[in-house]
Design a protein around this motif. Structure first.
Motif, PDB file in Angstrom:
ATOM      1  N   ILE A   1       0.837  -1.190   0.000  1.00 32.18           N
ATOM      2  CA  ILE A   1       0.000   0.000   0.000  1.00 32.18           C
ATOM      3  C   ILE A   1       0.880   1.250   0.000  1.00 32.18           C
ATOM      4  N   PHE A   2       0.654   2.110  -0.987  1.00 30.22           N
ATOM      5  CA  PHE A   2       1.301   3.413  -1.031  1.00 30.22           C
ATOM      6  C   PHE A   2       0.254   4.429  -0.574  1.00 30.22           C
ATOM      7  N   LEU A   3       0.527   5.116   0.506  1.00 26.80           N
ATOM      8  CA  LEU A   3      -0.460   5.978   1.152  1.00 26.80           C
ATOM      9  C   LEU A   3      -0.166   7.449   0.873  1.00 26.80           C
ATOM     10  N   LEU A   4      -1.133   8.121   0.262  1.00 19.81           N
ATOM     11  CA  LEU A   4      -1.038   9.555   0.005  1.00 19.81           C
ATOM     12  C   LEU A   4      -1.988  10.276   0.962  1.00 19.81           C
ATOM     13  N   ILE A   5      -1.436  11.030   1.901  1.00 19.20           N
ATOM     14  CA  ILE A   5      -2.230  11.721   2.913  1.00 19.20           C
ATOM     15  C   ILE A   5      -2.331  13.194   2.536  1.00 19.20           C
ATOM     16  N   CYS A   6      -3.547  13.654   2.297  1.00 24.73           N
ATOM     17  CA  CYS A   6      -3.707  15.062   1.932  1.00 24.73           C
ATOM     18  C   CYS A   6      -5.171  15.468   1.973  1.00 24.73           C
ATOM     19  N   GLY A   7      -5.405  16.730   2.249  1.00 25.00           N
ATOM     20  CA  GLY A   7      -6.732  17.282   2.066  1.00 25.00           C
ATOM     21  C   GLY A   7      -7.006  17.395   0.579  1.00 25.00           C
ATOM     22  N   LEU A   8      -8.256  17.186   0.189  1.00 25.96           N
ATOM     23  CA  LEU A   8      -8.583  17.194  -1.238  1.00 25.96           C
ATOM     24  C   LEU A   8      -8.723  18.638  -1.721  1.00 25.96           C
ATOM     25  N   ARG A   9      -7.594  19.185  -2.129  1.00 28.86           N
ATOM     26  CA  ARG A   9      -7.535  20.518  -2.727  1.00 28.86           C
ATOM     27  C   ARG A   9      -6.404  20.537  -3.746  1.00 28.86           C
ATOM     28  N   GLN A  10      -6.466  21.483  -4.652  1.00 27.93           N
ATOM     29  CA  GLN A  10      -5.598  21.429  -5.818  1.00 27.93           C
ATOM     30  C   GLN A  10      -4.116  21.509  -5.490  1.00 27.93           C
TER      31      GLN A  10
ATOM     32  N   ALA B   1     -14.542  11.208  -9.068  1.00 23.94           N
ATOM     33  CA  ALA B   1     -14.861  10.704 -10.408  1.00 23.94           C
ATOM     34  C   ALA B   1     -13.649  10.042 -11.046  1.00 23.94           C
ATOM     35  N   LYS B   2     -12.476  10.634 -10.855  1.00 21.43           N
ATOM     36  CA  LYS B   2     -11.244  10.084 -11.430  1.00 21.43           C
ATOM     37  C   LYS B   2     -10.871   8.762 -10.764  1.00 21.43           C
ATOM     38  N   VAL B   3     -10.950   8.726  -9.442  1.00 22.58           N
ATOM     39  CA  VAL B   3     -10.549   7.525  -8.711  1.00 22.58           C
ATOM     40  C   VAL B   3     -11.473   6.351  -9.016  1.00 22.58           C
ATOM     41  N   ARG B   4     -12.751   6.634  -9.202  1.00 20.80           N
ATOM     42  CA  ARG B   4     -13.696   5.553  -9.527  1.00 20.80           C
ATOM     43  C   ARG B   4     -13.305   4.812 -10.797  1.00 20.80           C
ATOM     44  N   ARG B   5     -12.663   5.493 -11.711  1.00 20.42           N
ATOM     45  CA  ARG B   5     -12.280   4.888 -12.998  1.00 20.42           C
ATOM     46  C   ARG B   5     -10.861   4.326 -12.981  1.00 20.42           C
ATOM     47  N   ALA B   6     -10.145   4.481 -11.883  1.00 18.92           N
ATOM     48  CA  ALA B   6      -8.728   4.122 -11.832  1.00 18.92           C
ATOM     49  C   ALA B   6      -8.515   2.807 -11.089  1.00 18.92           C
ATOM     50  N   ALA B   7      -8.043   1.817 -11.783  1.00 17.15           N
ATOM     51  CA  ALA B   7      -7.740   0.524 -11.150  1.00 17.15           C
ATOM     52  C   ALA B   7      -6.585   0.689 -10.163  1.00 17.15           C
ATOM     53  N   GLY B   8      -6.740   0.069  -8.993  1.00 19.27           N
ATOM     54  CA  GLY B   8      -5.652   0.070  -8.022  1.00 19.27           C
ATOM     55  C   GLY B   8      -5.541   1.332  -7.197  1.00 19.27           C
ATOM     56  N   VAL B   9      -6.509   2.239  -7.326  1.00 18.20           N
ATOM     57  CA  VAL B   9      -6.484   3.484  -6.561  1.00 18.20           C
ATOM     58  C   VAL B   9      -7.742   3.557  -5.707  1.00 18.20           C
ATOM     59  N   ARG B  10      -7.590   3.881  -4.431  1.00 16.56           N
ATOM     60  CA  ARG B  10      -8.712   3.966  -3.512  1.00 16.56           C
ATOM     61  C   ARG B  10      -8.707   5.332  -2.818  1.00 16.56           C
ATOM     62  N   LEU B  11      -9.903   5.803  -2.489  1.00 16.38           N
ATOM     63  CA  LEU B  11     -10.057   7.070  -1.791  1.00 16.38           C
ATOM     64  C   LEU B  11     -10.819   6.829  -0.495  1.00 16.38           C
ATOM     65  N   ILE B  12     -10.222   7.229   0.617  1.00 18.46           N
ATOM     66  CA  ILE B  12     -10.905   7.093   1.898  1.00 18.46           C
ATOM     67  C   ILE B  12     -11.009   8.477   2.528  1.00 18.46           C
ATOM     68  N   GLY B  13     -11.920   8.645   3.443  1.00 16.37           N
ATOM     69  CA  GLY B  13     -12.148   9.944   4.045  1.00 16.37           C
ATOM     70  C   GLY B  13     -11.184  10.247   5.174  1.00 16.37           C
ATOM     71  N   GLU B  14     -11.491  11.320   5.853  1.00 13.28           N
ATOM     72  CA  GLU B  14     -10.689  11.733   6.992  1.00 13.28           C
ATOM     73  C   GLU B  14     -10.806  10.704   8.112  1.00 13.28           C
ATOM     74  N   MET B  15      -9.707  10.507   8.835  1.00  7.57           N
ATOM     75  CA  MET B  15      -9.667   9.518   9.906  1.00  7.57           C
ATOM     76  C   MET B  15      -9.149  10.156  11.191  1.00  7.57           C
ATOM     77  N   PRO B  16      -9.499   9.601  12.357  1.00  8.01           N
ATOM     78  CA  PRO B  16      -8.863  10.052  13.597  1.00  8.01           C
ATOM     79  C   PRO B  16      -7.352   9.883  13.490  1.00  8.01           C
ATOM     80  N   GLN B  17      -6.626  10.784  14.099  1.00  4.66           N
ATOM     81  CA  GLN B  17      -5.172  10.781  13.939  1.00  4.66           C
ATOM     82  C   GLN B  17      -4.539   9.456  14.347  1.00  4.66           C
ATOM     83  N   GLU B  18      -5.005   8.881  15.444  1.00  3.11           N
ATOM     84  CA  GLU B  18      -4.412   7.616  15.910  1.00  3.11           C
ATOM     85  C   GLU B  18      -4.639   6.495  14.897  1.00  3.11           C
ATOM     86  N   ASP B  19      -5.811   6.468  14.261  1.00  2.39           N
ATOM     87  CA  ASP B  19      -6.082   5.458  13.234  1.00  2.39           C
ATOM     88  C   ASP B  19      -5.231   5.701  11.994  1.00  2.39           C
TER      89      ASP B  19
END
Length: 247
Positions: free
Chosen positions: A68-77, A117-135
């Motif tokens: 798993i390659f994890l990209l942590i960021c707020g969804l902004r440009q 919309a982009k992630v839905r069409r991209a194989a191997g890419v997942r989008l998850i929402g905000e999580m508690p910091q400890e998680d």
């Protein structure tokens, strides 16, 4: 920043280049403090269930052979979360064990719709929402590598937290990231999506490189990013402000 710089008493910069850029942009004549690095403390949730997380992320692959390659960021440009999506999706189709997971809050509603919309069409890419910091720290600890693809950064907490949790970092080669990540020493820097894939493959195939980066990154954070030092520095800042007010 330009509007408030006229009433500021002090400004704090994490790097020399950050100070120079601010002075050039806003012609600041403030007494910058000596530079110091922000402190980092990680607290992964010991009860976090990694397999449950994978199921909820719709990653149906054996955890024993999963990267798993994890990209942590707020969804902004400015965070540019779509920068690697096409290249990574192509790689996933060649190597089904690799996944890119994008985690973070929906900061810009319009841009968030574009990302989804982009992630839905991209194989191997997942989008998850905000999580508690400890998680989130637990996810970092379980992933193979943390990724940063931002167009601009001050100093990425996600990168430093990954180093603290002994997880390798692949970061876009921009000034803010390069101030923290020394290529092939404390992490890997890439300048385009194709170079990212090349370096990610190297990391997978060269355990010695991965180990060296992890050890160096952890040592770097311990030496330069103590939260106790940061707290002490800000306490001194406040005392100077209080003393100046009394005078």
């Amino acid at each position: 920043l330009g509007r408030v710089s006229g009433v500021d008493r002090f400004a704090v910069a994490f790097t020399e280049s950050m100070k120079e850029m601010a002075q050039a942009q806003w012609v600041l004549n403030l007494p910058f403090f000596c530079f110091f690095d922000p402190g980092i403390a990680t607290t992964p949730n010991a009860a976090f269930n990694w397999n449950t997380f994978l199921q909820r992320s719709e990653i149906n692959h054996s955890a024993d052979n999963l990267h798993i390659f994890l990209l942590i960021c707020g969804l902004r440009q400015v965070k540019d979360p779509l920068y690697l999506v096409d290249a990574f999706s192509e790689w996933h189709q060649e190597e089904p064990s690799v996944y890119l997971v994008i985690a973070g809050p929906e900061v810009d509603p319009v841009f968030t719709r574009e990302v989804k919309a982009k992630v839905r069409r991209a194989a191997g890419v997942r989008l998850i929402g905000e999580m508690p910091q400890e998680d989130l720290h637990a996810v970092v600890k379980n992933c193979f590598a943390v990724v940063n693809s931002s167009v601009s950064e001050g100093m990425s907490a996600a990168i430093l937290e990954a180093m603290d949790l002994e997880v390798p970092v692949l970061a876009r080669n921009i000034p803010g990231n390069a101030a923290v990540v020394k290529h092939e020493v404390t992490g890997l820097l890439f300048s385009n999506p194709q170079e990212f894939v090349h370096l990610a493959k190297r990391l997978l195939s060269e355990p010695a490189l991965e180990k060296e980066i992890v050890v160096n990154g952890r040592e770097y954070v311990r030496r330069y990013h103590s939260w106790q030092v940061e707290r002490h520095t800000y306490q001194q800042l406040i005392r100077k402000l209080e003393g100046s007010t009394e005078d």
